[in-house]
Structures are given as structure tokens and as C-alpha cells.
Design a protein around this motif. Sequence first.
Motif, PDB file in Angstrom:
ATOM      1  N   ALA A  53      -4.145 -58.735  13.637  1.00 52.03           N
ATOM      2  CA  ALA A  53      -3.690 -58.257  12.330  1.00 52.03           C
ATOM      3  C   ALA A  53      -3.395 -56.772  12.483  1.00 52.03           C
ATOM      4  CB  ALA A  53      -4.751 -58.500  11.267  1.00 52.03           C
ATOM      5  N   LYS A  54      -2.114 -56.449  12.412  1.00 46.88           N
ATOM      6  CA  LYS A  54      -1.697 -55.047  12.594  1.00 46.88           C
ATOM      7  C   LYS A  54      -1.747 -54.353  11.236  1.00 46.88           C
ATOM      8  CE  LYS A  54       2.295 -56.426  13.936  1.00 46.88           C
ATOM      9  NZ  LYS A  54       3.715 -56.358  14.356  1.00 46.88           N
ATOM     10  N   MET A  55      -2.535 -53.327  11.143  1.00 46.51           N
ATOM     11  CA  MET A  55      -2.711 -52.658   9.863  1.00 46.51           C
ATOM     12  C   MET A  55      -2.226 -51.215   9.977  1.00 46.51           C
ATOM     13  SD  MET A  55      -4.266 -55.290   8.512  1.00 46.51           S
ATOM     14  CE  MET A  55      -4.662 -54.685   6.884  1.00 46.51           C
ATOM     15  N   SER A  56      -1.616 -50.716   8.911  1.00 47.15           N
ATOM     16  CA  SER A  56      -1.271 -49.297   8.902  1.00 47.15           C
ATOM     17  C   SER A  56      -1.173 -48.794   7.484  1.00 47.15           C
ATOM     18  CB  SER A  56       0.043 -49.056   9.661  1.00 47.15           C
ATOM     19  OG  SER A  56       1.132 -49.639   8.974  1.00 47.15           O
ATOM     20  N   SER A  62       2.390 -44.818  10.833  1.00 45.89           N
ATOM     21  CA  SER A  62       2.135 -46.134  10.249  1.00 45.89           C
ATOM     22  C   SER A  62       3.314 -47.078  10.409  1.00 45.89           C
ATOM     23  CB  SER A  62       1.758 -45.983   8.782  1.00 45.89           C
ATOM     24  OG  SER A  62       0.540 -45.274   8.681  1.00 45.89           O
ATOM     25  N   ALA A  65       3.308 -49.770  13.504  1.00 42.49           N
ATOM     26  CA  ALA A  65       2.716 -51.106  13.524  1.00 42.49           C
ATOM     27  C   ALA A  65       3.780 -52.199  13.628  1.00 42.49           C
ATOM     28  CB  ALA A  65       1.863 -51.315  12.278  1.00 42.49           C
ATOM     29  N   ALA A  66       5.007 -51.856  13.273  1.00 41.82           N
ATOM     30  CA  ALA A  66       6.088 -52.845  13.376  1.00 41.82           C
ATOM     31  C   ALA A  66       6.657 -52.912  14.790  1.00 41.82           C
ATOM     32  CB  ALA A  66       7.203 -52.512  12.385  1.00 41.82           C
ATOM     33  N   GLY A  74       1.511 -58.306  10.182  1.00 35.05           N
ATOM     34  CA  GLY A  74       1.317 -56.866  10.034  1.00 35.05           C
ATOM     35  C   GLY A  74       1.232 -56.501   8.565  1.00 35.05           C
ATOM     36  N   PHE A  75       0.591 -55.394   8.291  1.00 32.13           N
ATOM     37  CA  PHE A  75       0.441 -54.959   6.902  1.00 32.13           C
ATOM     38  C   PHE A  75       0.559 -53.440   6.851  1.00 32.13           C
ATOM     39  CE2 PHE A  75      -2.114 -56.069   2.793  1.00 32.13           C
ATOM     40  CZ  PHE A  75      -1.229 -55.307   2.042  1.00 32.13           C
ATOM     41  N   ASN A  76       1.719 -53.000   6.427  1.00 31.96           N
ATOM     42  CA  ASN A  76       1.987 -51.583   6.217  1.00 31.96           C
ATOM     43  C   ASN A  76       1.639 -51.304   4.750  1.00 31.96           C
ATOM     44  OD1 ASN A  76       5.094 -49.629   6.427  1.00 31.96           O
ATOM     45  ND2 ASN A  76       2.988 -48.975   6.356  1.00 31.96           N
ATOM     46  N   GLY A  77       0.389 -50.879   4.524  1.00 31.95           N
ATOM     47  CA  GLY A  77      -0.157 -50.858   3.168  1.00 31.95           C
ATOM     48  C   GLY A  77       0.259 -49.668   2.336  1.00 31.95           C
ATOM     49  N   ALA A  78      -0.717 -48.915   1.871  1.00 29.98           N
ATOM     50  CA  ALA A  78      -0.431 -47.735   1.063  1.00 29.98           C
ATOM     51  C   ALA A  78      -1.083 -46.534   1.746  1.00 29.98           C
ATOM     52  CB  ALA A  78      -0.961 -47.915  -0.351  1.00 29.98           C
ATOM     53  N   HIS A  79      -0.615 -45.355   1.357  1.00 29.35           N
ATOM     54  CA  HIS A  79      -1.012 -44.129   2.049  1.00 29.35           C
ATOM     55  C   HIS A  79      -2.523 -43.892   1.964  1.00 29.35           C
ATOM     56  CE1 HIS A  79      -0.141 -40.604   4.180  1.00 29.35           C
ATOM     57  NE2 HIS A  79       0.256 -39.789   3.219  1.00 29.35           N
ATOM     58  N   ARG A  81      -4.912 -45.975   2.558  1.00 31.49           N
ATOM     59  CA  ARG A  81      -5.714 -47.106   2.091  1.00 31.49           C
ATOM     60  C   ARG A  81      -5.866 -48.205   3.137  1.00 31.49           C
ATOM     61  NH1 ARG A  81      -6.449 -43.176  -0.935  1.00 31.49           N
ATOM     62  NH2 ARG A  81      -5.055 -42.880  -2.699  1.00 31.49           N
ATOM     63  N   LEU A  85      -7.920 -52.168   3.162  1.00 30.42           N
ATOM     64  CA  LEU A  85      -7.157 -53.406   3.376  1.00 30.42           C
ATOM     65  C   LEU A  85      -7.655 -54.113   4.637  1.00 30.42           C
ATOM     66  CD1 LEU A  85      -3.661 -51.903   2.514  1.00 30.42           C
ATOM     67  CD2 LEU A  85      -4.837 -53.639   1.163  1.00 30.42           C
TER      68      LEU A  85
ATOM     69  N   GLY B 275      -8.461 -52.388  -2.642  1.00 29.25           N
ATOM     70  CA  GLY B 275      -7.916 -52.495  -1.280  1.00 29.25           C
ATOM     71  C   GLY B 275      -8.584 -53.628  -0.512  1.00 29.25           C
ATOM     72  N   GLY B 279      -6.738 -56.949   0.854  1.00 28.81           N
ATOM     73  CA  GLY B 279      -6.815 -57.274   2.281  1.00 28.81           C
ATOM     74  C   GLY B 279      -7.361 -58.674   2.491  1.00 28.81           C
ATOM     75  N   LEU B 305       1.156 -52.416  -5.200  1.00 28.94           N
ATOM     76  CA  LEU B 305       1.373 -52.975  -3.856  1.00 28.94           C
ATOM     77  C   LEU B 305       1.211 -54.496  -3.900  1.00 28.94           C
ATOM     78  CD1 LEU B 305       1.684 -52.634  -0.719  1.00 28.94           C
ATOM     79  CD2 LEU B 305      -0.801 -52.476  -0.633  1.00 28.94           C
ATOM     80  N   TYR B 446       4.820 -62.277   9.801  1.00 28.20           N
ATOM     81  CA  TYR B 446       5.783 -61.441   9.080  1.00 28.20           C
ATOM     82  C   TYR B 446       5.104 -60.104   8.833  1.00 28.20           C
ATOM     83  CZ  TYR B 446       3.139 -62.232   4.783  1.00 28.20           C
ATOM     84  OH  TYR B 446       2.148 -62.250   3.845  1.00 28.20           O
ATOM     85  N   PHE B 447       5.858 -59.140   8.388  1.00 31.90           N
ATOM     86  CA  PHE B 447       5.325 -57.794   8.239  1.00 31.90           C
ATOM     87  C   PHE B 447       5.291 -57.428   6.759  1.00 31.90           C
ATOM     88  CE2 PHE B 447       5.208 -53.156   8.788  1.00 31.90           C
ATOM     89  CZ  PHE B 447       4.232 -53.058   9.765  1.00 31.90           C
ATOM     90  N   THR B 448       4.095 -57.400   6.214  1.00 38.43           N
ATOM     91  CA  THR B 448       3.906 -57.085   4.806  1.00 38.43           C
ATOM     92  C   THR B 448       4.076 -55.583   4.588  1.00 38.43           C
ATOM     93  OG1 THR B 448       2.278 -58.861   4.739  1.00 38.43           O
ATOM     94  CG2 THR B 448       2.279 -57.312   2.893  1.00 38.43           C
TER      95      THR B 448
END
Lengths: 343, 617
Positions: A53-56, A62, A65-66, A74-79, A81, A85, B275, B279, B305, B446-448
Motif C-alpha cells: 500500500a503506497k501512501m503519500s 508525495s 508514490a505513483a 496507492g493513496f495520495n492523501g492530503a497534506h 495526513r 491514513l 484520517g 484509511g 477527500l 489503482y491510485f487514489t
Amino acid sequence: MAVAIEKLNRLGLNRDDYKGAHTTLCAGCGHNSITNHIVKALYDSAIEPHLIAKMSGIGCSSKAAAYFVEHAHGFNGAHGRMPSLATGAKLANRDLVVFGVSGDGDTASIGLGQYCHMIRRNLDMTYIIENNGVYGLTKGQSSATADLGSRPKRGPANRYEQIDISALAIELGASFVARSFSGDGKQLVPLIQAALAHRGTGVLDVISPCVTFNDHEGSTKSYAYVKDHDAPVNTPDYIAPLEEITVDYEPGTGQDVELHDGSHILLRKIGPDHDARDRMAAMRLLFEARQSGEIVTGLLYVNPEADDLCTREALTSRPLAQLPVEELRPSREQWDALMAGLA
Amino acid sequence: MTGDVLNDFCIQAATVNGSGSQSSNLVITKALHHMGIPVAAKNVFPSNIEGQPTWYDIRVTPQGYQARKRTVDILIAMNPATWERDVANVRPGGAVIHEAALPRFGAADRDDVSWYPVPFARLAREKLEAKPDLRKYLQNMIYVGVLAELIGLDPAAVEQGVRDQFRTKPKAADLNLAAVQIGVDYTRENLVKTDPFRVAPMDGTRGTVLLDGNRAAALGSLMAGCTVLAWYPITPSSSLCEAFIDYAERYRVDAATGERRFAAIQAEDELAAIGIVLGAEWAGARAMTATSGPGISLMAELTGLGYYAEIPAVIFDIQRVGPSTGLPTRTMQGDLSFVHTLSHGDTRHPVLLPGTVLEVYEDAQRSFDVADRLQTPVFVLSDLDLGMNLWMTAPLPYTERAVDRGKVLDAEALEQVTEWARYRDVDGDGIPYRTLPGTANPRAAYFTRGSGHDEQALYTEDPDVYAANVDRLRRKIEGARTLLPAPLVEEAGNRVAICAYGSTHHAVVEARHQLADHGVETDYLRIRGLPLHPAVAEFIARHDRVYVAEQNRDGQMEALLRQELPGELADRLRSIRHFNGVPIDAEAISDPVLAGEQAQREPAEHQAVDAHRVPVA
């Protein structure tokens, strides 16, 4: 007829299986070097791509991660945070190999609280900070890891003390803290593999020069500021294609590295005499290096015995996300007894 | 002594918080319930640990009204700091049980109430064999005995109430029963009853239990299969999270290994709490958080988000009085419009509006299904009154219902589909298919991202792709109109109606009876969710005037209705607003409706009492 045989890892996968989308970062960016080291480390450690699970968070770092393991979620979340996640993802499915990529703005400023609490809980994940001391995406403001007195592309010199995210991690009781340099694959790849193997938060503070906005005059106090005044000064809308900076040096020695803008940093690789189980020694190394204007690299501290979050929470070995609802409800008898007690 | 008023009055215990009076009040509440007398309890408490005034209102009515009543019939005055004010609030003909040492002069000198001075402190000192610190608590149990003797509480019901309250501590139960007896004895020997209030056993509580909304929410979440809780302590939602942990530790821990089938994380703040929830939901677990206004404000960022990246989440908002820190221990329905569109950009979140403890339990379960079905954060709006007070309710029914996990493709299902894109609307309902991390199929990944994305979840800033995507999100949330419960409608062809939602319901029930007594028959519409169900507009179209009663200053539901209804229907709305932090009572609704209806009959003279312009505090 000779056919080039691709080298396969333990899972029978080749290195390309760990690659991701093409980078959109600037040419020569240290972050791209780190991405390559991540690909090699995941490949060498033969991690199942679908379990990663790629997190950023948010920022140049960030985005990275792609750029590795296309066949992993992958999960490019919020600044700032990403740690929360990632915490949720790991609690939901403890089989996941949680791999986070953050930056110094994401970690040391907006996300400092979450960074601290992730470490405090010892969430089992690899957490790379691509540390360049600058906000790249918003075009060059100083970050909280910038040296006192360093000057961003525009605006006044940084008037504030830097936050040392490695020292902070150790202070908070981190179970794995290493510092490295984006151009040092020989050191960084094994450190990433070690962090992957470690059960707990593996903090990797990786100095990663920004080719476009790294204009830190005098960022290391003990080495004279050197700058080629004829070198093209990069403007935000024109990024000169620069080569990535690489280094290769032996443990216990130092190396002077010239950055893209001509400034220098001095890396000092931790020698074999350092006991990485000794928390005080790790702190001493960091403080002494800072005193002498050096950046000490290598595995600073590790405590393999520290329980990780899932252990502390006594989570069942099966992923929570896969438990059928029947196992999550009390029995009818238990329920009736509960209701009878309320009458 | 008279016996005029039977099973229909309000007792107020005015005490100092941290003095153990809560146990005494719960014993009285449970004793009444055991006697079959419908009871409603409201705790009006300070944001403080010890030493501040606190009030506990216990109302009994043969009809079983659950709303607060403004008048105080019997006062138990134990707090010198509020003594004069508390006495002044007692209705003429009422009764005052009080610490004998409190001075009866000034505002506290009335000759139109019955006085029952009791030397509580001295009795506790002389008659209780307990340590001084414990005596302070037991002193309050003495007033249970005094009240019991004065109004005729069944001693067996009182004993049962005490045993319930100290179920795990039999020694403490005995000590408390001794304190109760001291009050009974003192009353028999020294007091003469001169007030008209008494109770007699009836059959009004059969098949009911006493439960607060927060426990019901915790139980609903448990039954829905929620496995991850992340929270940050805040009044009045903490007890929901603590109840979930209690129950999960009771029912979700393997007896042999100690392994837990849940995770409960007390986060560093509400940013992290939501968060962790997102997650966990992203990775396929059912997860929830509970908070109140200040926490909702912090969750604005990640709720957006969740909406844009299409991740389920359940957020319980146990509303308290804002803005800012506001009145942390008082109740309000002030977050309605805020949570409905929480976060920047165009957002809209389904909101469930339970009005009873039973509905809190049902909506808690439903919220997880809605969140999974729509792949979006869902709010359950409760409030301090519904969440923290004890309510008479039918026992919560056991559920064996299957859960709806929505459109999730596992590794096998992916084999069956030729093409899959994370954000593609295949079924025409705006809801795409998702996969979970860890799915053993290379096509699952996929890339969230919270940034602009296309159907394949790839980054894009393309104007058409962006617009098409957010328009699909709009259509998706439109589906919630019929996915959420339809409004509760009680209709008998009247031209006038009352509209409410949430805990305001209980005051409406009583207000409609009061209005009928004044010749104003009303229909009733109770909204159960946002976005609005089509039946809401249909109901309003069948009525001339619809009074929208709610517990906030700005008439938030009325404004939402006006925004959505055609002008011709919007003109039929009248707004009734109650916003002083104490739970709404029936008169706060019946008075303005009566005034409005009188003005309707005599329009020229009564323009000024248009309820819309005269908020009732």
C-alpha cells in the motif's frame, strides 16, 4: 542464439514489475533517484506487489508514490495526513506492506503532529522523508528543515531553527531511524530493505537536493559557500535538464557533495563503531554532526524488540477487513442478556 | 395533606457536580421506571469536573412525554450557590426539599410552596458509618429516601434502583440503601406532607428499557460490523466511543488468545481520527468516528477527500452548542447545514437524522450500508440531549440482517469483467466499482488521490473530465434521497402541519396534544435524512402552513427547505427556533404555532407575531 535472461527475484518477478508511472518531477531531482532505490529495494526484498500500500501526502515527494510498483494500490492523501491514513489502512489489513513517501513540508510542518503520533504508536510501515528543505510545488519557500540562515529562491533568509526530523524521531521513541542521501543507492537500498524488514515505523530521512529551488547559501556552516556565478539560474518556468547527483563512499568516511546550484553539503557515513541499539549514542552522533556542519548518514537507531501498533492493540492475525459480520456481532443470547439488564 | 397530582410532575435536583448526585438521580429515575411510571430524565450539567452547579430534571407523565418541561414542581435544593434562583423557579404550589442549613430569606422566602428542610449534612455525619469522603456522596442518597417517602416511591423499586446502580459493588449498594433509609426515617419522624404530588404504580413502562442514544449508536456500530474506531475525546460524543470499546471488549475478544476483532484508537486530534477512519475504509474495514462541532470543523478537510476520492466513512456528530467552544455540555441542532456540505469545493454528504434512541440504533447500522453503497462519508446527526440523556425505549432488536458492502470487486470478480476503471459509471447510478488494497489480481490496483482524476484514477486537469466526474458525484449523492429513510408522516387531512427532525420530535409529540386542546389540529412531518426525500415536498404541497421547529438560531432546516422547494411551497413555511442550549420543550412549539394561527385568523392585527420573525428562545 543468446537471449538476455531477465534476472528474477524470489517471487519470479523482474525489476520492471516494481516500476510505476513516468515521473513528472524535474530532471535531476533527488526524489527520482530515491524512486529508483525504492524500486530496487522492493524488488530485492521480493515484496508481493499487490500487498504493498503506497501512501503519500501532498508535495513533490508525495507524487513519487505513483512512480513505483504500478500494480500496488496507492493513496495520495492530503497534506500532512498520510500517517493517519496509513494507520487506518494497516489496522484494516495488517497483511499490507505499508510504504509511505513524504517530504519535509508534509512531515515537519503541516504533518508534524501526525508524524509524532505515528512514531509514538510504532505503526508498522516504511516512512521515507524526501528532505530538501524547500517547498517545491509552491515554488521555493523554506521548509521547517531548512538550515537557519539559508536563503530561499525568493524572500528573506530563513530566520528560524531547523527541525531535525531524525533526532525528533529518536526522541519520540522511534524504533528505526536512518538518514541517507538520495544519490547513495549503495547505502539507501539496504536501509530501505532493513526498514521493510523491521516491524515498526521505519523512518528514513533522505536528503534529496531540489534542482530547481535549492539555493541554500551557507546551508552547512563549516564549508565555504561555492557558487558558479555563470551557471544558469533556474527560473520556475524553465527547468534546466540536470543530471542526478550520485555518491559512493565508504562507512566511517566523509564526502563533500556539490549540489546543482553549486552549494555543498558534507555527508559523513556512520562507521562500524556506532552501536545502533544505543539511543543516546544516536542522539550524540546527530548533535555532533550538526555542530560540525555535517550530515551524518546511515542507520542511526534501531530497536527490533519494540512492539508495533497491531501487537499493542492485540489485533487478531486475520485482517479486520476480511472478518465476516457474523464474527463481529454478539450472540442472540448475549444480546438478550444485555437488553434485560437495561430494563 | 392532599393527593391531587398523581404521576404527573417534574422533580429537579439542584446539586454540585462531582458530589455523586448523578447516582441518586439515576436511582430515582430507575425506581419510577420499575413502578411502571413513564419517566424522562434530563441532565443539565456544567463543563466542569467538580464544584459547579448541575441540575437533573426527572419528569413523570402518564402519557409518557419525553420532552423537557419548563416548570419545576418539586425542587431538591442541595447547592447553596444556586439556592435562591432554584427556589424562584419552583411553581406556586410546588415543594422544596432542601438542606436545612440553607437560609430562607430574600428570593428564597416564599409562602406559596411546601418546605421540607432536612439536615442532610448532620444526618450523614451522625448516622452514616463511612469515611468522610464517602459521606459526601452518601449525603445525596439521603434525599432519595426523603423524596421516596414524600411522593410514595415503592421501597422495593427504590431498592431495585440502588441494586441496578451498584450492580458490581454489593457493599456499596448496602451502604447506599442505608443512606436512603436515613432519609425515609427522618421524613417519617419530622416532616408533614403538605404538597399534592405523589406517585402510584401504573402499567406505562412495560416492554421498555432506559438507554441513552450514544450507547445505542455504539451498539448499532457493533452490529454493523464496524471494526475500526478512531476518536478524539470531546463532550458529548466521548461516551459513544467509550461504549463501543466497552461492548467490543465484551463481545469481540477471543477468550483463549486475547486477540481482538476490533481496533479502537484514541487519536491525537480529529484530523487524525477521520484520517484513520478513511484509511481503514479504503482498505476495506468498516470504520467510524464520533465527535461534536469543534471536531467536525477539523474534519472538514478529510471529509472532502473522502467525498472526492469516494471512500466510505461513518461520522457521528453528537451536536452541542456552538459556535467555537460554545456551551460544551448543552444541546443544539446547529451543525445541520455545515455537515451537509462540509469541506471546500462542491460537496454534499448524506446525513441521517435519528429522532429516537431506537432510530439512533437503526441509523447507526444503516449509515455503514449507505456509506458502502455510495462510497462516501455519511453523517449521523444526534445531539447531547438524545446522546447523553436516558430515554425510555423499546429494547433494541437483535439483527441478523446481512450487510451491504456495495460495489466491491474482489480478485475473482475482476477475472469476470473485461474492463474495469475505478471511477467509471457502469450502472448509470453514478456509483463506480472499487477494489481493495491487497487484492491478488494485478488489475486491481489503482491510485487514489484527492487531486483531479479521470475514470482510471489517473491525474488530470482536463476541464471536461473534471466536470463530468463531479457531475457524476452529484448524481450519485442524489441517489441518497431514496436510499435514506422516508420521512415519518402523521397525516389526517389538516391544513396546518409541524415539521421537525432529530430530538425535537419529543417536544412536537406533546405540542400537538397541547394545540389540539386549543382547537388547532396539526399533521406532522419528521425528516429522517438529507438530501431530502421526495415525500417531503409532497407533504408540504398538501398543507397551507408548515411550522418547521428546530433547535438552532438560524432555522437551518427551514433554509434548506426554502432552497430546494419551489417558491410557492417555500412560502408555506414558518420557522420556529429554540436555541438556548437546554432541550426544547413543548410550549416552545405550541406557543408560536398558536400565535401564528391566531394571526392567520386576524391577519391585520397580528402581523407582528409571525413566528418566522419571532424566534423563541
